[in-house]
Design a protein around this motif. Sequence first.
Motif, PDB file in Angstrom:
ATOM      1  N   SER A  69       0.811  -1.028  -0.059  1.00 48.62           N
ATOM      2  CA  SER A  69      -0.087   0.158  -0.072  1.00 48.62           C
ATOM      3  C   SER A  69       0.900   1.247  -0.055  1.00 48.62           C
ATOM      4  O   SER A  69       1.753   1.438   0.867  1.00 48.62           O
ATOM      5  CB  SER A  69      -0.814   0.132   1.301  1.00 48.62           C
ATOM      6  N   PHE A  70       0.552   2.127  -0.791  1.00 54.79           N
ATOM      7  CA  PHE A  70       1.135   3.492  -0.886  1.00 54.79           C
ATOM      8  C   PHE A  70       0.191   4.633  -0.756  1.00 54.79           C
ATOM      9  O   PHE A  70      -0.525   5.119  -1.648  1.00 54.79           O
ATOM     10  CB  PHE A  70       1.967   3.410  -2.394  1.00 54.79           C
ATOM     11  N   PRO A  71       0.119   4.877   0.486  1.00 57.81           N
ATOM     12  CA  PRO A  71      -0.927   6.160   0.818  1.00 57.81           C
ATOM     13  C   PRO A  71      -0.604   7.306  -0.032  1.00 57.81           C
ATOM     14  O   PRO A  71       0.526   7.798   0.070  1.00 57.81           O
ATOM     15  CB  PRO A  71      -0.814   6.423   2.205  1.00 57.81           C
ATOM     16  N   ALA A  72      -1.570   8.123  -0.414  1.00 60.67           N
ATOM     17  CA  ALA A  72      -1.413   9.457  -1.074  1.00 60.67           C
ATOM     18  C   ALA A  72      -1.337  10.615   0.008  1.00 60.67           C
ATOM     19  O   ALA A  72      -1.706  10.190   1.330  1.00 60.67           O
ATOM     20  CB  ALA A  72      -2.462   9.753  -1.970  1.00 60.67           C
ATOM     21  N   SER A  73      -0.551  11.671  -0.357  1.00 61.94           N
ATOM     22  CA  SER A  73      -0.648  12.687   0.639  1.00 61.94           C
ATOM     23  C   SER A  73      -1.899  13.191   0.805  1.00 61.94           C
ATOM     24  O   SER A  73      -2.712  13.452  -0.247  1.00 61.94           O
ATOM     25  CB  SER A  73       0.609  13.738   0.523  1.00 61.94           C
ATOM     26  N   GLU A  74      -1.917  14.104   1.853  1.00 63.38           N
ATOM     27  CA  GLU A  74      -3.445  14.742   1.978  1.00 63.38           C
ATOM     28  C   GLU A  74      -3.619  15.748   0.767  1.00 63.38           C
ATOM     29  O   GLU A  74      -4.747  15.903   0.627  1.00 63.38           O
ATOM     30  CB  GLU A  74      -3.157  15.816   3.185  1.00 63.38           C
ATOM     31  N   ILE A  75      -2.499  16.503   0.183  1.00 63.01           N
ATOM     32  CA  ILE A  75      -2.862  17.336  -1.039  1.00 63.01           C
ATOM     33  C   ILE A  75      -3.313  16.627  -2.278  1.00 63.01           C
ATOM     34  O   ILE A  75      -4.112  17.273  -3.003  1.00 63.01           O
ATOM     35  CB  ILE A  75      -1.520  18.195  -1.316  1.00 63.01           C
ATOM     36  N   ASP A  76      -3.256  15.251  -2.196  1.00 61.82           N
ATOM     37  CA  ASP A  76      -3.631  14.622  -3.260  1.00 61.82           C
ATOM     38  C   ASP A  76      -5.048  13.986  -3.104  1.00 61.82           C
ATOM     39  O   ASP A  76      -5.512  13.640  -4.086  1.00 61.82           O
ATOM     40  CB  ASP A  76      -2.725  13.575  -3.556  1.00 61.82           C
ATOM     41  N   ARG A  77      -5.772  14.491  -1.954  1.00 61.07           N
ATOM     42  CA  ARG A  77      -7.207  14.243  -1.724  1.00 61.07           C
ATOM     43  C   ARG A  77      -8.257  14.533  -2.991  1.00 61.07           C
ATOM     44  O   ARG A  77      -7.903  15.725  -3.575  1.00 61.07           O
ATOM     45  CB  ARG A  77      -7.479  14.453  -0.591  1.00 61.07           C
ATOM     46  N   PRO A  78      -8.875  13.963  -3.643  1.00 59.99           N
ATOM     47  CA  PRO A  78      -9.766  12.482  -3.177  1.00 59.99           C
ATOM     48  C   PRO A  78      -8.865  11.401  -3.204  1.00 59.99           C
ATOM     49  O   PRO A  78      -9.222  10.264  -2.942  1.00 59.99           O
ATOM     50  CB  PRO A  78     -10.862  12.563  -3.611  1.00 59.99           C
ATOM     51  N   PHE A  79      -7.662  11.514  -3.864  1.00 54.71           N
ATOM     52  CA  PHE A  79      -7.046  10.339  -4.290  1.00 54.71           C
ATOM     53  C   PHE A  79      -6.337   9.786  -2.828  1.00 54.71           C
ATOM     54  O   PHE A  79      -5.564  10.543  -2.117  1.00 54.71           O
ATOM     55  CB  PHE A  79      -5.863  10.609  -5.193  1.00 54.71           C
ATOM     56  N   LEU A  80      -6.630   8.607  -2.446  1.00 56.68           N
ATOM     57  CA  LEU A  80      -6.269   7.943  -1.358  1.00 56.68           C
ATOM     58  C   LEU A  80      -4.823   7.229  -1.400  1.00 56.68           C
ATOM     59  O   LEU A  80      -4.330   6.967  -0.378  1.00 56.68           O
ATOM     60  CB  LEU A  80      -7.429   6.814  -0.823  1.00 56.68           C
ATOM     61  N   GLY A  81      -4.621   6.698  -2.390  1.00 59.65           N
ATOM     62  CA  GLY A  81      -3.370   6.145  -2.813  1.00 59.65           C
ATOM     63  C   GLY A  81      -3.470   4.711  -3.601  1.00 59.65           C
ATOM     64  O   GLY A  81      -4.392   4.478  -4.626  1.00 59.65           O
ATOM     65  N   ASP A  82      -2.290   4.042  -3.653  1.00 58.36           N
ATOM     66  CA  ASP A  82      -2.186   2.714  -4.489  1.00 58.36           C
ATOM     67  C   ASP A  82      -1.938   1.596  -3.839  1.00 58.36           C
ATOM     68  O   ASP A  82      -1.238   1.665  -2.620  1.00 58.36           O
ATOM     69  CB  ASP A  82      -0.973   2.924  -5.504  1.00 58.36           C
ATOM     70  N   ILE A  83      -2.527   0.485  -4.275  1.00 57.74           N
ATOM     71  CA  ILE A  83      -2.510  -0.957  -3.614  1.00 57.74           C
ATOM     72  C   ILE A  83      -1.971  -1.837  -4.949  1.00 57.74           C
ATOM     73  O   ILE A  83      -2.366  -1.586  -6.010  1.00 57.74           O
ATOM     74  CB  ILE A  83      -3.757  -1.358  -3.137  1.00 57.74           C
ATOM     75  N   ALA A  84      -1.002  -2.613  -4.451  1.00 55.84           N
ATOM     76  CA  ALA A  84      -0.573  -3.623  -5.391  1.00 55.84           C
ATOM     77  C   ALA A  84      -0.695  -4.991  -4.948  1.00 55.84           C
ATOM     78  O   ALA A  84      -0.321  -5.218  -3.582  1.00 55.84           O
ATOM     79  CB  ALA A  84       0.933  -3.438  -6.073  1.00 55.84           C
ATOM     80  N   ILE A  85      -1.196  -6.266  -5.515  1.00 62.86           N
ATOM     81  CA  ILE A  85      -1.449  -7.386  -5.057  1.00 62.86           C
ATOM     82  C   ILE A  85      -0.785  -8.414  -5.934  1.00 62.86           C
ATOM     83  O   ILE A  85      -0.814  -8.300  -7.318  1.00 62.86           O
ATOM     84  CB  ILE A  85      -2.893  -7.619  -4.635  1.00 62.86           C
TER      85      ILE A  85
END
Length: 148
Positions: A69-85
């Motif tokens: 999981s790669f959380p996004a920074s607050e400034i990138d909201r509403p983007f929450l981040g990336d997940i890789a499986i």
Amino acid sequence: MIDLDLRVEAPTWSDLIPELQAICERALHAGAALTEAKGEVSLLLTDDAEIQVLNRDWRGKDKPTDVLSFPASEIDRPFLGDIAIALETMRKDAATKDIELAQHLSHLLIHGFLHLLGHDHKDDTEAAEMESLEIAALASLGWPDPYK
């Protein structure tokens, strides 16, 4: 509500898990319902080779893992981040636990999503809180407690 940007890099994902997009969306919505989170999530469904590169480059661990999981920074909201499986690791883990691939994918996705929101499992208290959210989200999807 969570908007999902799904990229499937290993073609066998779709062969092994019918209705892949729907399963991923349901898992994210189950996690979001418990946390009241809203936003966008980018999900990469890949293989062990690619996730090993990500794990090495971002975490300094030169080995495959199941989920990153790669959380996004607050400034990138509403983007929450990336997940890789990673498919191979997920398949091995599901076989070891004798559970369906869709169930394990849902668990890994909820786990990764909670990391995007700042949850962690570095100590027993954090782990218990995160696990209880995972258990509740999975139960809402009809899946059993993965920690039993």
